[in-house]
Scaffold this motif. Structure first.
Motif, PDB file in Angstrom:
ATOM      1  N   ALA A 175      -5.431  23.823 -32.924  1.00  0.00           N
ATOM      2  CA  ALA A 175      -4.597  22.758 -33.493  1.00  0.00           C
ATOM      3  C   ALA A 175      -5.467  21.695 -34.154  1.00  0.00           C
ATOM      4  N   ASP A 176      -6.545  21.285 -33.497  1.00  0.00           N
ATOM      5  CA  ASP A 176      -7.438  20.269 -34.047  1.00  0.00           C
ATOM      6  C   ASP A 176      -8.091  20.737 -35.346  1.00  0.00           C
ATOM      7  N   ALA A 177      -8.321  22.044 -35.455  1.00  0.00           N
ATOM      8  CA  ALA A 177      -8.958  22.589 -36.650  1.00  0.00           C
ATOM      9  C   ALA A 177      -7.984  22.762 -37.799  1.00  0.00           C
ATOM     10  N   GLY A 178      -6.690  22.545 -37.548  1.00  0.00           N
ATOM     11  CA  GLY A 178      -5.697  22.608 -38.619  1.00  0.00           C
ATOM     12  C   GLY A 178      -5.087  23.968 -38.844  1.00  0.00           C
ATOM     13  N   ALA A 179      -4.941  24.771 -37.774  1.00  0.00           N
ATOM     14  CA  ALA A 179      -4.220  26.039 -37.924  1.00  0.00           C
ATOM     15  C   ALA A 179      -2.830  25.772 -38.473  1.00  0.00           C
ATOM     16  N   THR A 180      -2.388  26.592 -39.400  1.00  0.00           N
ATOM     17  CA  THR A 180      -1.087  26.382 -40.035  1.00  0.00           C
ATOM     18  C   THR A 180       0.051  26.625 -39.058  1.00  0.00           C
ATOM     19  N   VAL A 181      -0.048  27.714 -38.300  1.00  0.00           N
ATOM     20  CA  VAL A 181       0.982  28.098 -37.326  1.00  0.00           C
ATOM     21  C   VAL A 181       0.299  28.422 -36.007  1.00  0.00           C
ATOM     22  N   LEU A 182       0.895  27.960 -34.908  1.00  0.00           N
ATOM     23  CA  LEU A 182       0.457  28.343 -33.571  1.00  0.00           C
ATOM     24  C   LEU A 182       1.618  29.027 -32.858  1.00  0.00           C
ATOM     25  N   LYS A 183       1.305  30.051 -32.028  1.00  0.00           N
ATOM     26  CA  LYS A 183       2.374  30.748 -31.316  1.00  0.00           C
ATOM     27  C   LYS A 183       2.046  30.927 -29.839  1.00  0.00           C
ATOM     28  N   PRO A 184       2.173  29.859 -29.065  1.00  0.00           N
ATOM     29  CA  PRO A 184       2.010  30.000 -27.618  1.00  0.00           C
ATOM     30  C   PRO A 184       3.315  30.442 -26.968  1.00  0.00           C
ATOM     31  N   ASN A 185       3.238  30.852 -25.694  1.00  0.00           N
ATOM     32  CA  ASN A 185       4.456  30.957 -24.899  1.00  0.00           C
ATOM     33  C   ASN A 185       4.571  29.687 -24.051  1.00  0.00           C
ATOM     34  N   ALA A 186       5.645  29.570 -23.318  1.00  0.00           N
ATOM     35  CA  ALA A 186       5.916  28.320 -22.608  1.00  0.00           C
ATOM     36  C   ALA A 186       4.826  28.002 -21.590  1.00  0.00           C
ATOM     37  N   ALA A 187       4.366  29.019 -20.836  1.00  0.00           N
ATOM     38  CA  ALA A 187       3.336  28.780 -19.826  1.00  0.00           C
ATOM     39  C   ALA A 187       2.016  28.378 -20.470  1.00  0.00           C
ATOM     40  N   GLU A 188       1.658  29.041 -21.572  1.00  0.00           N
ATOM     41  CA  GLU A 188       0.418  28.705 -22.264  1.00  0.00           C
ATOM     42  C   GLU A 188       0.454  27.288 -22.814  1.00  0.00           C
ATOM     43  N   LEU A 189       1.623  26.867 -23.290  1.00  0.00           N
ATOM     44  CA  LEU A 189       1.745  25.518 -23.837  1.00  0.00           C
ATOM     45  C   LEU A 189       1.529  24.469 -22.753  1.00  0.00           C
ATOM     46  N   VAL A 190       2.130  24.685 -21.586  1.00  0.00           N
ATOM     47  CA  VAL A 190       1.951  23.733 -20.479  1.00  0.00           C
ATOM     48  C   VAL A 190       0.496  23.732 -20.016  1.00  0.00           C
ATOM     49  N   GLU A 191      -0.094  24.920 -19.911  1.00  0.00           N
ATOM     50  CA  GLU A 191      -1.482  25.020 -19.469  1.00  0.00           C
ATOM     51  C   GLU A 191      -2.414  24.247 -20.399  1.00  0.00           C
ATOM     52  N   ALA A 192      -2.182  24.371 -21.705  1.00  0.00           N
ATOM     53  CA  ALA A 192      -3.085  23.750 -22.672  1.00  0.00           C
ATOM     54  C   ALA A 192      -2.865  22.250 -22.803  1.00  0.00           C
ATOM     55  N   THR A 193      -1.604  21.820 -22.803  1.00  0.00           N
ATOM     56  CA  THR A 193      -1.305  20.413 -23.099  1.00  0.00           C
ATOM     57  C   THR A 193      -1.052  19.574 -21.857  1.00  0.00           C
ATOM     58  N   GLY A 194      -0.663  20.228 -20.741  1.00  0.00           N
ATOM     59  CA  GLY A 194      -0.271  19.485 -19.549  1.00  0.00           C
ATOM     60  C   GLY A 194       1.101  18.852 -19.661  1.00  0.00           C
ATOM     61  N   ILE A 195       1.851  19.187 -20.705  1.00  0.00           N
ATOM     62  CA  ILE A 195       3.177  18.606 -20.950  1.00  0.00           C
ATOM     63  C   ILE A 195       4.236  19.645 -20.596  1.00  0.00           C
ATOM     64  N   THR A 196       5.125  19.318 -19.673  1.00  0.00           N
ATOM     65  CA  THR A 196       6.128  20.294 -19.224  1.00  0.00           C
ATOM     66  C   THR A 196       7.316  20.385 -20.163  1.00  0.00           C
ATOM     67  N   ASP A 197       7.576  19.347 -20.929  1.00  0.00           N
ATOM     68  CA  ASP A 197       8.655  19.372 -21.919  1.00  0.00           C
ATOM     69  C   ASP A 197       8.190  20.221 -23.101  1.00  0.00           C
ATOM     70  N   PRO A 198       8.824  21.380 -23.353  1.00  0.00           N
ATOM     71  CA  PRO A 198       8.298  22.287 -24.378  1.00  0.00           C
ATOM     72  C   PRO A 198       8.311  21.708 -25.784  1.00  0.00           C
ATOM     73  N   VAL A 199       9.331  20.935 -26.118  1.00  0.00           N
ATOM     74  CA  VAL A 199       9.383  20.357 -27.463  1.00  0.00           C
ATOM     75  C   VAL A 199       8.295  19.299 -27.626  1.00  0.00           C
ATOM     76  N   ALA A 200       8.146  18.454 -26.620  1.00  0.00           N
ATOM     77  CA  ALA A 200       7.094  17.439 -26.681  1.00  0.00           C
ATOM     78  C   ALA A 200       5.717  18.094 -26.707  1.00  0.00           C
ATOM     79  N   GLY A 201       5.542  19.171 -25.933  1.00  0.00           N
ATOM     80  CA  GLY A 201       4.271  19.879 -25.945  1.00  0.00           C
ATOM     81  C   GLY A 201       3.970  20.466 -27.309  1.00  0.00           C
TER      82      GLY A 201
END
Length: 314
Positions: A175-201
């Protein structure tokens, strides 16, 4: 052309058993062996659906020889960068009675710096004529933190959209490098961001520099999130089958549409969700069922309130 890069390929081994019993002994018919890794699965699906693709990855050791032979027989256009380390294996055991799949992934071994440089040089050489660059899958333990940012940078410098499917700290670096599209799943998103709200993450990744987040929600479908849009797609009932490779099929759909110049989040979400669902109906990762057109018509699309995805703290 769609150019896919798989930093941590694997020889995928799949067995099907009547019932998987913990600690038990099982008998199965001969398993299937397939050259895999997320980027290769993306390339297989896109190639099967008529897209012009080239898959770049590494290969090494005796497992790598079997990997290279199977990939050569598959007909998927590819370029292999030789490395000393043994290509890893990924084992999937499908429980026929429950429809569940148990997966064991070897972590993989880190190529040397000169081998990584050879991979990057191969990507740079192939970029002319490339319409989309896909970097997909894990990176081996010990891989340089700069690997993903460098791959994204060479794509961006060439004016090529970059789609990344990875997890952990690598997701934030992408994300920091400017990828155009990212495709995590819900668990990966929480693991990476620490944010449980998927939209906010997802929007925290957009704030870092990405344009679109395709968020897999498993049986609940998929979200397309941009800075201003939120779209949800799902089927009325989850499909039974093998979910291995479903996310890769979604990435393939996104890549194919991006290569065609499509940028509408709703259109991308609809195709990505349909291809993901169609992958569940096939026994091996890297394939999708021809029923995807039917599934695409059956999707429910909505524009929900972001608050509807927040978990009740009670």
């Amino acid at each position: 052309m769609i150019l896919t890069v798989t930093p941590n390929p694997a020889l995928d081994l799949t067995w099907r058993v009547d019932r998987l019993i913990e600690g038990g002994t099982h008998r199965a018919d001969a398993g299937a062996a397939r050259a895999g890794g997320k980027g290769l699965n993306v390339a297989r699906v896109a190639h099967a659906e008529g897209a012009d693709v080239l898959a770049i990855t590494t290969t090494g050791g005796r497992v790598g020889q079997e990997f290279a032979a199977e990939l050569g027989a598959s007909g998927v256009p590819h370029a292999l960068v030789p490395v000393v380390a043994e290509t890893r294996r990924s084992i999937a055991v499908v429980d026929e009675s429950l429809g569940d799949t148990t997966i064991i992934n070897e972590r993989g071994s880190n190529p040397t710096d000169p081998e990584w440089a050879a991979l990057l040089a191969e990507v740079v050489e192939r970029l002319p004529g490339t319409r989309v660059l896909v970097v997909s899958g894990s990176v081996p333990p010990g891989a340089p933190d700069s690997l993903l940012p460098m791959l994204i940078a060479v794509g961006r410098d060439a004016g090529v959209p970059v789609i990344v499917d990875t997890s952990g700290p690598a997701l934030l670096r992408a994300a920091d490098a400017g990828a155009t599209v990212l495709k995590p799943n819900a668990a990966e998103l929480v693991e990476a961001t620490g944010i449980t709200d998927p939209v906010a993450g997802a929007r925290s990744l957009i704030a870092r520099g990405t344009e679109l987040v395709l968020l897999s929600l498993g049986a609940e479908g998929m979200l397309a999130v941009t800075a201003s849009a939120l779209v949800h797609a799902r089927l009325d009932e989850p499909l039974a089958g093998n979910p291995t490779g479903a996310g890769d099929a979604g990435v393939a759909a996104c890549a194919v549409l991006y290569a065609e110049g499509v940028r509408d989040p709703e259109q991308i979400l609809r195709r990505a969700t349909a291809w993901s669902a169609a992958a569940v109906l096939t026994p091996l990762a890297g394939d999708i069922s021809p029923r995807w057109t039917e599934l695409e018509q059956q999707l429910f699309l909505s524009y929900p309130d972001p608050a509807s995805f927040r978990k009740d703290p009670s």
